[in-house]
Design an enzyme around this catalytic site. Sequence first.
Site, mmCIF file in Angstrom:
data_model
loop_
_atom_site.group_PDB
_atom_site.id
_atom_site.type_symbol
_atom_site.label_atom_id
_atom_site.label_comp_id
_atom_site.label_asym_id
_atom_site.label_seq_id
_atom_site.Cartn_x
_atom_site.Cartn_y
_atom_site.Cartn_z
ATOM 1 N N ASP A 91 5.556 -44.294 -8.549
ATOM 2 C CA ASP A 91 4.772 -42.921 -8.694
ATOM 3 C C ASP A 91 5.197 -42.122 -7.466
ATOM 4 O O ASP A 91 4.085 -42.310 -6.520
ATOM 5 C CB ASP A 91 3.651 -42.846 -9.385
ATOM 6 N N LYS A 126 6.291 -36.452 -13.769
ATOM 7 C CA LYS A 126 4.896 -36.568 -14.307
ATOM 8 C C LYS A 126 4.030 -35.520 -13.805
ATOM 9 O O LYS A 126 4.392 -34.654 -12.825
ATOM 10 C CB LYS A 126 4.473 -37.824 -13.469
ATOM 11 N N LYS A 179 4.959 -38.335 -18.170
ATOM 12 C CA LYS A 179 3.804 -38.632 -18.170
ATOM 13 C C LYS A 179 2.728 -37.708 -17.657
ATOM 14 O O LYS A 179 2.689 -37.317 -16.420
ATOM 15 C CB LYS A 179 3.709 -39.976 -16.915
#
Length: 298
Positions: free
Chosen positions: A135, A198, A234
Amino acid sequence: MIPNLNNLPSYDSVGVQERVDRFCKRSIKKSSKVEGLKLALSMIDLTTLEGKDTPGKVQQLCYKALHLHDRLENIPTVAAICVYPTYVKIAKTALGNSGIQVASVATAFPSGQSSRNTKIIDTKFAVDQGADEIDMVISRGEFLAGEYNFVFDEIAAVKEACGKAHLKVILETGELDTLDNVRKASEIAMYAGADFIKTSTGKIQPAATMPVTYVMLDAIKDFYLKTGTIIGMKPAGGISTSKIALQYLVMLNEVLGEKWMNKTYFRFGASSLANDILMQLVKSETGFYQSSNYFSKD
């Protein structure tokens, strides 16, 4: 190659909010609600990203992932554990062959304020430790300064450093100021090689919101129609109740459809959400809420 950013849709915040409000008013039958809660549970990335993290805390989080509620039958495991790079190996050992992924933040999370070389080293270290997913955060300062090629090239470089690990690109939407900027950052990330986009690090407010998630889902839909490539989504930060999670799933289903209704292409970045879902599942099975004292404090 960086996409043409001059012909993107423009978003009216009032119109987007009205669209989102309609998702929140959908009626869900009890049986569908239970299945939706189980689906949401399977999509969670249980997360601990604090300066005070310890090996013991990471091991405890992994134990929770493996034993969400031993008295409840037919419940799924969470999708992943998300930790700092220094704790990846500990998480991999604790999770064993469970099938639960280990995600790691990288690239000077959460600020992103370091050199590209440092970010690549950070990423490679996490992957070498065994991370299945990375991430990363984008350089919001460069983005807001209009240095879109810089942001694109940086994401592409990190993607290459990931090797076989999947890359989730964090836009930190709370710092992007407008929905149009969210769309623009989504385009850059997807064309640069992101496997997921995300919303947030969870370290600033606002974190995930349904309007920004809607814009990102819309970008994913258009990217799929143009390229045939499925990009995951996400939302992370601030999603703490079953009710909100179900509203996100309604929006996901209506904007993107069934192909995205699984942990391969959709995740929740959360920890407290798991406890609330478990409480709701116990209520559905027994008719009574179980005391919060029966659930671990993350």
